[in-house]
Design an enzyme around this catalytic site. Sequence first.
Site, PDB file in Angstrom:
ATOM      1  N   HIS A 271      -4.515   2.415  -0.796  1.00 25.38           N
ATOM      2  CA  HIS A 271      -5.491   1.491  -0.222  1.00 25.38           C
ATOM      3  C   HIS A 271      -6.697   1.390  -1.163  1.00 25.38           C
ATOM      4  CE1 HIS A 271      -7.868  -0.850   2.300  1.00 25.38           C
ATOM      5  NE2 HIS A 271      -7.922  -0.128   3.414  1.00 25.38           N
TER       6      HIS A 271
ATOM      7  N   LYS B 251       0.832  -1.211   0.000  1.00 25.51           N
ATOM      8  CA  LYS B 251       0.000   0.000   0.000  1.00 25.51           C
ATOM      9  C   LYS B 251       0.866   1.260   0.000  1.00 25.51           C
ATOM     10  CE  LYS B 251      -4.215  -1.806   2.203  1.00 25.51           C
ATOM     11  NZ  LYS B 251      -3.844  -3.136   2.729  1.00 25.51           N
TER      12      LYS B 251
END
Lengths: 81, 398
Positions: B326, B321
Amino acid sequence: MSSYPFLAEVLAEKYDVEAQAISPDATMAELGLDSLTLIELLFDLEDEFGIEFPEERATFSTLGEAAAVIDDLVRAKEPTG
Amino acid sequence: MTPHGQDPRDVFERLFRGESAVRMVRSGTPEFGSDLALAPVDFDPGDTIPKVQRLFMARSAQMAVVAAHGAIRSAGLLVEHRGPRDAGVYVGCALGGAETIQEGYRTYYDRKSRRYKPSTVPMIMANAAASHISMTYEVQGPAHTYSIACSSSTVAIGEAFRAIRDGYLEVALAGGTEAMLNDGSVAAWERLGVLASEHPEGVHVSSRPFDAERTGFVLGEGAAILVIESEDRASARGASPVAEIVGYGSSSDAHNLIEPLADGQVRAMRDGLLDSGIDPGEVGYINAHATGTPTGDPVEIDAIKRVFGAHAQRLAVSSTKSMHGHLVGAAGAVECAITALALSEGRIPPTAHLTTPDPACDLDCVPGVGRELPALAVAMSNSFAFGGSNASLVLRKA
């Protein structure tokens, strides 16, 4: 049928209907329009012509019929003086 | 279909090098919107979805269909535009047609009109993506949607895996999709106080899981679909799998809507390992959920230590991430795919921009760039959602 050219154009441009399939005699089924597409198309036509399809006039079998209904509705909203 | 592009091996290369896809995105409502670090997808459905179909598909559904196309084709299962007829479709999606919801509210509240686009409802629904995959590729098994915030697509893949292992299915198209970088949705995320602020060294290094300077996560978008097939059927047709899914665990914290709890995460990871029958000591790499929030990352590190004991010190744990942001409902699917590629290539992706490790995140978090790990045989991918739903997948080298 003054609304027919717009109808033909929006079908070809927005709904990807093949140009040779579009004619006043073509039925909605021949044009491959499912119910959801048809509702979207009516929505576009209402926006374009500033009309509202009454429920009993929102069904038609051919493009020519559709154009005639639109022309009627457009005429009906014009001031009668 | 990720912020790093479409080709899985290409995406993996870029991640391996530690390249960030995070950039500053200008708000579409300059009067009161704010510019933010986001990880958008450069998306063009091209010829995969006919123009007229797109009129009835929100961005999340479009990305899912294009991702499914790539998956079915590269698995060698695309026959004249059709996928395997008996396949199931398992899709994770947190929100559905976010930009369509926004457009509808604009019509109602801004334009003071009830003239919604007629196809608004079937575009908003969270299961639209699964339905479009099923319709587009004439796939007739169950088409299920799991809406479990950040765990959505890990659960989707896990449930598809179980359906196949338990004999209900032979093949599934499983993954997730999410597209909510529209202003209205992003503003809601901002208000929750979980998004990363721009880092002084540049917007691209703003997502910093495990780093002492982390300030939150960078919201991304995308879709990933995997073809999961029973071992028997895959070997009968001579398919060469990227990796093998061997275990799945899920649990609930029963604690708090947004605050994670190590206990629940421990249960998901332990259950996944138990399900796989693999000794925890064989796990060489974990693709962590770690989003980069100050509170979340150390909780996961603590949970990993509790599950793996002394072996935790020998594990590699990274959060990709840091580079792709995300992806919420698509996060688990993208990260499961990355984990599968790591096993296939014997190389693991890094946690990028990890320059000042947080002392509370004191495991080997693979800082900076990726690492060759030819002996890697077993890996894990974690997703822990708002609402306290946790899910872990265990994968093995094929």
